[in-house]
Design a protein around this motif. Structure first.
Motif, PDB file in Angstrom:
ATOM      1  N   ASP A 223       0.834  -1.206   0.000  1.00 29.78           N
ATOM      2  CA  ASP A 223       0.000   0.000   0.000  1.00 29.78           C
ATOM      3  C   ASP A 223       0.867   1.255   0.000  1.00 29.78           C
ATOM      4  O   ASP A 223       0.499   2.279  -0.577  1.00 29.78           O
ATOM      5  CB  ASP A 223      -0.932   0.001   1.214  1.00 29.78           C
ATOM      6  CG  ASP A 223      -2.027  -1.051   1.098  1.00 29.78           C
ATOM      7  OD1 ASP A 223      -2.327  -1.478  -0.036  1.00 29.78           O
ATOM      8  OD2 ASP A 223      -2.580  -1.451   2.144  1.00 29.78           O
ATOM      9  N   GLU A 224       2.012   1.176   0.669  1.00 34.51           N
ATOM     10  CA  GLU A 224       2.933   2.316   0.694  1.00 34.51           C
ATOM     11  C   GLU A 224       3.408   2.653  -0.723  1.00 34.51           C
ATOM     12  O   GLU A 224       3.491   3.827  -1.106  1.00 34.51           O
ATOM     13  CB  GLU A 224       4.131   1.992   1.587  1.00 34.51           C
ATOM     14  CG  GLU A 224       5.116   3.144   1.731  1.00 34.51           C
ATOM     15  CD  GLU A 224       6.288   2.802   2.626  1.00 34.51           C
ATOM     16  OE1 GLU A 224       7.139   3.690   2.850  1.00 34.51           O
ATOM     17  OE2 GLU A 224       6.364   1.655   3.113  1.00 34.51           O
TER      18      GLU A 224
ATOM     19  N   ARG B 251       1.772   1.956  -3.517  1.00 34.87           N
ATOM     20  CA  ARG B 251       0.621   2.489  -4.252  1.00 34.87           C
ATOM     21  C   ARG B 251       0.404   3.962  -3.911  1.00 34.87           C
ATOM     22  O   ARG B 251       0.110   4.778  -4.789  1.00 34.87           O
ATOM     23  CB  ARG B 251      -0.635   1.677  -3.920  1.00 34.87           C
ATOM     24  CG  ARG B 251      -0.631   0.249  -4.476  1.00 34.87           C
ATOM     25  CD  ARG B 251      -1.963  -0.433  -4.167  1.00 34.87           C
ATOM     26  NE  ARG B 251      -2.071  -1.749  -4.777  1.00 34.87           N
ATOM     27  CZ  ARG B 251      -1.685  -2.881  -4.204  1.00 34.87           C
ATOM     28  NH1 ARG B 251      -1.171  -2.847  -2.982  1.00 34.87           N
ATOM     29  NH2 ARG B 251      -1.816  -4.040  -4.828  1.00 34.87           N
ATOM     30  N   ASN B 252       0.545   4.321  -2.627  1.00 41.29           N
ATOM     31  CA  ASN B 252       0.371   5.711  -2.205  1.00 41.29           C
ATOM     32  C   ASN B 252       1.429   6.610  -2.827  1.00 41.29           C
ATOM     33  O   ASN B 252       1.144   7.753  -3.220  1.00 41.29           O
ATOM     34  CB  ASN B 252       0.423   5.815  -0.683  1.00 41.29           C
ATOM     35  CG  ASN B 252      -0.776   5.163  -0.003  1.00 41.29           C
ATOM     36  OD1 ASN B 252      -1.840   5.024  -0.613  1.00 41.29           O
ATOM     37  ND2 ASN B 252      -0.618   4.762   1.238  1.00 41.29           N
TER      38      ASN B 252
ATOM     39  N   GLN C  18       0.485   7.225  -6.475  1.00 36.82           N
ATOM     40  CA  GLN C  18      -0.612   8.194  -6.560  1.00 36.82           C
ATOM     41  C   GLN C  18      -0.107   9.611  -6.356  1.00 36.82           C
ATOM     42  O   GLN C  18      -0.491  10.528  -7.090  1.00 36.82           O
ATOM     43  CB  GLN C  18      -1.674   7.863  -5.506  1.00 36.82           C
ATOM     44  CG  GLN C  18      -2.511   6.640  -5.831  1.00 36.82           C
ATOM     45  CD  GLN C  18      -3.537   6.356  -4.749  1.00 36.82           C
ATOM     46  OE1 GLN C  18      -3.357   6.734  -3.582  1.00 36.82           O
ATOM     47  NE2 GLN C  18      -4.627   5.695  -5.122  1.00 36.82           N
ATOM     48  N   SER C  19       0.769   9.793  -5.371  1.00 35.58           N
ATOM     49  CA  SER C  19       1.325  11.107  -5.085  1.00 35.58           C
ATOM     50  C   SER C  19       2.158  11.629  -6.258  1.00 35.58           C
ATOM     51  O   SER C  19       2.074  12.810  -6.622  1.00 35.58           O
ATOM     52  CB  SER C  19       2.186  11.044  -3.819  1.00 35.58           C
ATOM     53  OG  SER C  19       2.810  12.275  -3.565  1.00 35.58           O
TER      54      SER C  19
END
Length: 207
Positions: free
Chosen positions: A149-150, A152-153, A156-157
């Motif tokens: 998830d890190e 993926r974040n 996105q950023s």
């Protein structure tokens, strides 16, 4: 373009020169990279090997990231938690494989591109992809990347920043470093001028 995230992670100025100013230059590294992709990028080629379906040069996109691109190779494995594939029986779990020249890098530019591909496939096929692979031509083997998830974040950023620069048509200044030596756009970017002062600053200091 999805592939731009690799440039952006390497150097946001390099990304802007290519994707905003439409500038490009070749060097030995870019030519080697093209040669590696010629082996994988065979559009619409699809083959079945046992419980595995291999699709090359697969178009992908994401509405949430506002990007599109091409996966070098996507391997679909028969899996009970997979998704149905047109023309095939059963369900399959997609695993993207990105081909790269050289060997694994210290930076994360290859990884973020792979994660972006995973996110596109997850959105398109409504599935979860826990891992994917980078194939490096120099070592002739795959490197497994567990998708978190890190990661993926972070992707996105980065896309938010890329869209922000793109909408403003802004080419950022960046801190120069050793990575500038291997950049094919070194002569276009002229990183040595980054540390130079403006005429206004010079005159104000002089006065």
């Amino acid at each position: 373009m999805l592939s731009g995230i690799q440039h952006f992670r390497f150097c946001s100025r390099q990304w802007a020169l290519i994707h905003i100013e439409q500038q490009w230059a070749e060097n030995v590294l870019t030519i080697e990279g093209q040669h590696v992709h010629e082996k994988a990028d065979q559009p619409f080629l699809r083959e079945k090997r046992g419980n595995k379906l291999i699709v090359r040069a697969m178009p992908i996109r994401s509405h949430s990231l506002k990007t599109n691109g091409i996966c070098d190779v996507v391997e679909f494995y028969e899996h009970k938690d997979g998704v149905p594939i047109h023309g095939e029986t059963g369900t399959y779990l997609p695993i993207p494989v990105e081909y790269k020249r050289g060997k694994p890098k210290r930076g994360q530019e290859d990884v973020v591109q792979l994660v972006a591909q995973v996110m596109c496939l997850e959105e398109m096929l409504l599935c979860d992809i826990p891992a994917a692979y980078l194939f490096y031509d120099e070592i002739k083997r795959r490197v497994k990347v567990d998708i978190t998830d890190e990661m993926r974040n972070e992707v996105q950023s980065m896309f938010k920043q890329m869209h922000h620069y793109f909408d403003r048509r802004h080419t950022p200044k960046v801190k120069t470093g050793k990575h500038c030596v291997s950049c094919s756009l070194q002569n276009l970017c002229m990183p040595e001028l980054m540390s130079s002062t403006t005429v206004r600053s010079y005159m104000e200091r002089y006065l």
